[in-house]
Design a protein around this motif. Structure first.
Motif, PDB file in Angstrom:
ATOM      1  N   MET A  39       0.849  -1.189   0.000  1.00 10.70           N
ATOM      2  CA  MET A  39       0.000   0.000   0.000  1.00 10.70           C
ATOM      3  C   MET A  39       0.886   1.240   0.000  1.00 10.70           C
ATOM      4  N   GLU A  40       0.378   2.321  -0.560  1.00 12.24           N
ATOM      5  CA  GLU A  40       1.085   3.592  -0.512  1.00 12.24           C
ATOM      6  C   GLU A  40       0.087   4.715  -0.252  1.00 12.24           C
ATOM      7  N   LYS A  41       0.616   5.860   0.187  1.00 11.48           N
ATOM      8  CA  LYS A  41      -0.205   7.042   0.422  1.00 11.48           C
ATOM      9  C   LYS A  41       0.275   8.140  -0.508  1.00 11.48           C
ATOM     10  N   GLU A  42      -0.659   8.729  -1.231  1.00  9.05           N
ATOM     11  CA  GLU A  42      -0.337   9.823  -2.146  1.00  9.05           C
ATOM     12  C   GLU A  42      -1.357  10.934  -1.959  1.00  9.05           C
ATOM     13  N   LYS A  43      -0.874  12.116  -1.605  1.00  9.86           N
ATOM     14  CA  LYS A  43      -1.746  13.270  -1.366  1.00  9.86           C
ATOM     15  C   LYS A  43      -2.860  12.933  -0.381  1.00  9.86           C
ATOM     16  N   GLY A  44      -2.484  12.201   0.663  1.00  4.89           N
ATOM     17  CA  GLY A  44      -3.425  11.868   1.723  1.00  4.89           C
ATOM     18  C   GLY A  44      -4.364  10.724   1.422  1.00  4.89           C
ATOM     19  N   ILE A  45      -4.214  10.087   0.264  1.00  9.65           N
ATOM     20  CA  ILE A  45      -5.107   8.999  -0.134  1.00  9.65           C
ATOM     21  C   ILE A  45      -4.339   7.680  -0.083  1.00  9.65           C
ATOM     22  N   ASP A  46      -4.936   6.663   0.540  1.00 11.02           N
ATOM     23  CA  ASP A  46      -4.321   5.336   0.624  1.00 11.02           C
ATOM     24  C   ASP A  46      -4.698   4.509  -0.606  1.00 11.02           C
ATOM     25  N   TYR A  47      -3.687   3.894  -1.215  1.00 10.52           N
ATOM     26  CA  TYR A  47      -3.875   3.024  -2.371  1.00 10.52           C
ATOM     27  C   TYR A  47      -3.375   1.618  -2.046  1.00 10.52           C
ATOM     28  N   ILE A  48      -3.999   0.624  -2.648  1.00 16.72           N
ATOM     29  CA  ILE A  48      -3.566  -0.761  -2.498  1.00 16.72           C
ATOM     30  C   ILE A  48      -3.220  -1.313  -3.881  1.00 16.72           C
ATOM     31  N   PHE A  49      -2.136  -2.086  -3.957  1.00 12.31           N
ATOM     32  CA  PHE A  49      -1.667  -2.653  -5.219  1.00 12.31           C
ATOM     33  C   PHE A  49      -2.121  -4.103  -5.363  1.00 12.31           C
ATOM     34  N   LEU A  50      -2.481  -4.471  -6.582  1.00 15.27           N
ATOM     35  CA  LEU A  50      -2.811  -5.857  -6.893  1.00 15.27           C
ATOM     36  C   LEU A  50      -2.055  -6.283  -8.139  1.00 15.27           C
ATOM     37  N   GLN A  51      -1.744  -7.558  -8.191  1.00 15.41           N
ATOM     38  CA  GLN A  51      -1.156  -8.084  -9.410  1.00 15.41           C
ATOM     39  C   GLN A  51      -2.259  -8.636 -10.305  1.00 15.41           C
ATOM     40  N   LEU A  52      -2.004  -8.587 -11.608  1.00 11.12           N
ATOM     41  CA  LEU A  52      -2.862  -9.248 -12.580  1.00 11.12           C
ATOM     42  C   LEU A  52      -2.162 -10.541 -12.966  1.00 11.12           C
ATOM     43  N   ARG A  53      -2.804 -11.665 -12.672  1.00 13.48           N
ATOM     44  CA  ARG A  53      -2.183 -12.954 -12.943  1.00 13.48           C
ATOM     45  C   ARG A  53      -2.019 -13.168 -14.446  1.00 13.48           C
ATOM     46  N   SER A  54      -0.985 -13.885 -14.791  1.00 12.39           N
ATOM     47  CA  SER A  54      -0.714 -14.160 -16.196  1.00 12.39           C
ATOM     48  C   SER A  54      -1.864 -14.959 -16.820  1.00 12.39           C
ATOM     49  N   PRO A  55      -2.194 -14.689 -18.078  1.00 11.03           N
ATOM     50  CA  PRO A  55      -3.206 -15.506 -18.757  1.00 11.03           C
ATOM     51  C   PRO A  55      -2.752 -16.944 -18.960  1.00 11.03           C
ATOM     52  N   LYS A  56      -1.441 -17.204 -18.733  1.00  9.15           N
ATOM     53  CA  LYS A  56      -0.910 -18.556 -18.893  1.00  9.15           C
ATOM     54  C   LYS A  56      -1.059 -19.396 -17.624  1.00  9.15           C
ATOM     55  N   LYS A  57      -1.490 -18.772 -16.517  1.00 11.47           N
ATOM     56  CA  LYS A  57      -1.599 -19.495 -15.255  1.00 11.47           C
ATOM     57  C   LYS A  57      -2.680 -20.581 -15.335  1.00 11.47           C
ATOM     58  N   LYS A  58      -2.384 -21.711 -14.710  1.00  8.37           N
ATOM     59  CA  LYS A  58      -3.349 -22.813 -14.668  1.00  8.37           C
ATOM     60  C   LYS A  58      -4.571 -22.433 -13.847  1.00  8.37           C
ATOM     61  N   ASP A  59      -4.326 -21.781 -12.718  1.00  5.20           N
ATOM     62  CA  ASP A  59      -5.423 -21.400 -11.818  1.00  5.20           C
ATOM     63  C   ASP A  59      -5.675 -19.896 -11.908  1.00  5.20           C
ATOM     64  N   TYR A  60      -6.917 -19.519 -12.103  1.00  5.93           N
ATOM     65  CA  TYR A  60      -7.361 -18.121 -12.081  1.00  5.93           C
ATOM     66  C   TYR A  60      -6.570 -17.219 -13.033  1.00  5.93           C
ATOM     67  N   PRO A  61      -6.426 -17.598 -14.297  1.00  2.00           N
ATOM     68  CA  PRO A  61      -5.662 -16.753 -15.231  1.00  2.00           C
ATOM     69  C   PRO A  61      -6.312 -15.393 -15.435  1.00  2.00           C
ATOM     70  N   HIS A  62      -5.468 -14.373 -15.560  1.00  2.00           N
ATOM     71  CA  HIS A  62      -5.867 -13.000 -15.911  1.00  2.00           C
ATOM     72  C   HIS A  62      -6.889 -12.414 -14.928  1.00  2.00           C
ATOM     73  N   LEU A  63      -6.748 -12.756 -13.647  1.00  3.01           N
ATOM     74  CA  LEU A  63      -7.585 -12.165 -12.606  1.00  3.01           C
ATOM     75  C   LEU A  63      -6.700 -11.396 -11.632  1.00  3.01           C
ATOM     76  N   LEU A  64      -7.288 -10.408 -10.971  1.00  5.62           N
ATOM     77  CA  LEU A  64      -6.568  -9.605  -9.982  1.00  5.62           C
ATOM     78  C   LEU A  64      -6.372 -10.399  -8.702  1.00  5.62           C
ATOM     79  N   ASP A  65      -5.185 -10.243  -8.109  1.00  2.71           N
ATOM     80  CA  ASP A  65      -4.862 -11.049  -6.937  1.00  2.71           C
ATOM     81  C   ASP A  65      -3.966 -10.254  -5.989  1.00  2.71           C
ATOM     82  N   ILE A  66      -3.600 -10.897  -4.888  1.00  5.01           N
ATOM     83  CA  ILE A  66      -2.695 -10.350  -3.884  1.00  5.01           C
ATOM     84  C   ILE A  66      -1.451  -9.779  -4.570  1.00  5.01           C
ATOM     85  N   THR A  67      -0.888  -8.701  -4.030  1.00  2.00           N
ATOM     86  CA  THR A  67       0.276  -8.067  -4.655  1.00  2.00           C
ATOM     87  C   THR A  67       1.352  -9.097  -4.989  1.00  2.00           C
TER      88      THR A  67
END
Length: 206
Positions: A39-67
């Motif tokens: 997470m980061e704070k920019e101009k007083g606003i908290d943001y959270i980062f997520l990874q986009l899983r590779s479309p080649k992944k066996k499980d849950y391809p191309h979905l947003l997940d834990i950083t």
């Protein structure tokens, strides 16, 4: 990867043996994982980062997940799990920088996958520009960030779609996007998992 050995546990988090990753997901054994949320704070606003899983992944391809996240092998400690951050998204971080949010238990049952995890969850509060990320492209297709208040509203059913911005790597090139996403664009961790995570993060943000 499917032959990697992991410790298995009962629901009281007592070790009961060792099994392969394939057997664990086939039979639904409880096992340990490492979760890293940036997470980061920019101009007083908290943001959270997520990874986009590779479309080649066996499980849950191309979905947003834990950083960044991964399984803890049978011979690893929780601290060893931090290797996933460097491997998946190219950031060098140290355990003393992280805030432990404890262990979250959750289950995902999507035949033939039975995933019962004891997740050691850590929060990292640091401003990180997008160009600092170096992605393991067979695992991660992109990185997005969204306002934490929007992420919270989505998983508390206060809204159906939220904005995010970030980049994806396509054929070695980075392309930046602004998108609106709903729950269907996320890995289907149980809603109670996301809500418990949000509650723990909010306690740290106070």
């Amino acid at each position: 990867m499917e032959t990697e050995l992991l410790r298995i546990f009962n629901e009281e988090h007592e070790p009961i043996g060792v099994a392969t990753r394939a057997e664990i997901h086939e039979k639904g054994y409880w096992h340990e994982t490492f979760h890293y949320w940036l997470m980061e704070k920019e101009k007083g606003i908290d943001y959270i980062f997520l990874q986009l899983r590779s479309p080649k992944k066996k499980d849950y391809p191309h979905l947003l997940d834990i950083t960044a996240a991964g399984h803890l092998l049978a011979n690893e400690t929780v601290e060893d799990g931090i290797r996933e951050v460097k491997e998946e998204i190219g950031l060098t971080v140290h355990m003393e920088e992280l805030i432990s949010l404890g262990i979250l238990k959750y289950s995902v049952k999507m035949e033939p996958l039975l995933d019962n995890e004891l997740a050691h969850v850590f929060l990292h509060r640091k401003n990180v520009p997008f160009d600092s990320f170096v992605l393991q492209e067979e695992e991660v297709a992109g990185i997005y960030r969204m306002k934490f208040k929007d992420f919270s509203a989505l998983w508390r059913d206060e809204t159906e779609h939220i904005p995010m911005q970030g980049f994806e790597v396509e054929n070695g090139e980075r392309y930046f996007y602004v998108k609106f996403v709903g729950k269907e664009q996320f890995v289907p961790h149980d809603q109670s998992f996301y809500q418990a995570l949000i509650n723990k993060i909010q306690q740290e943000l106070k």
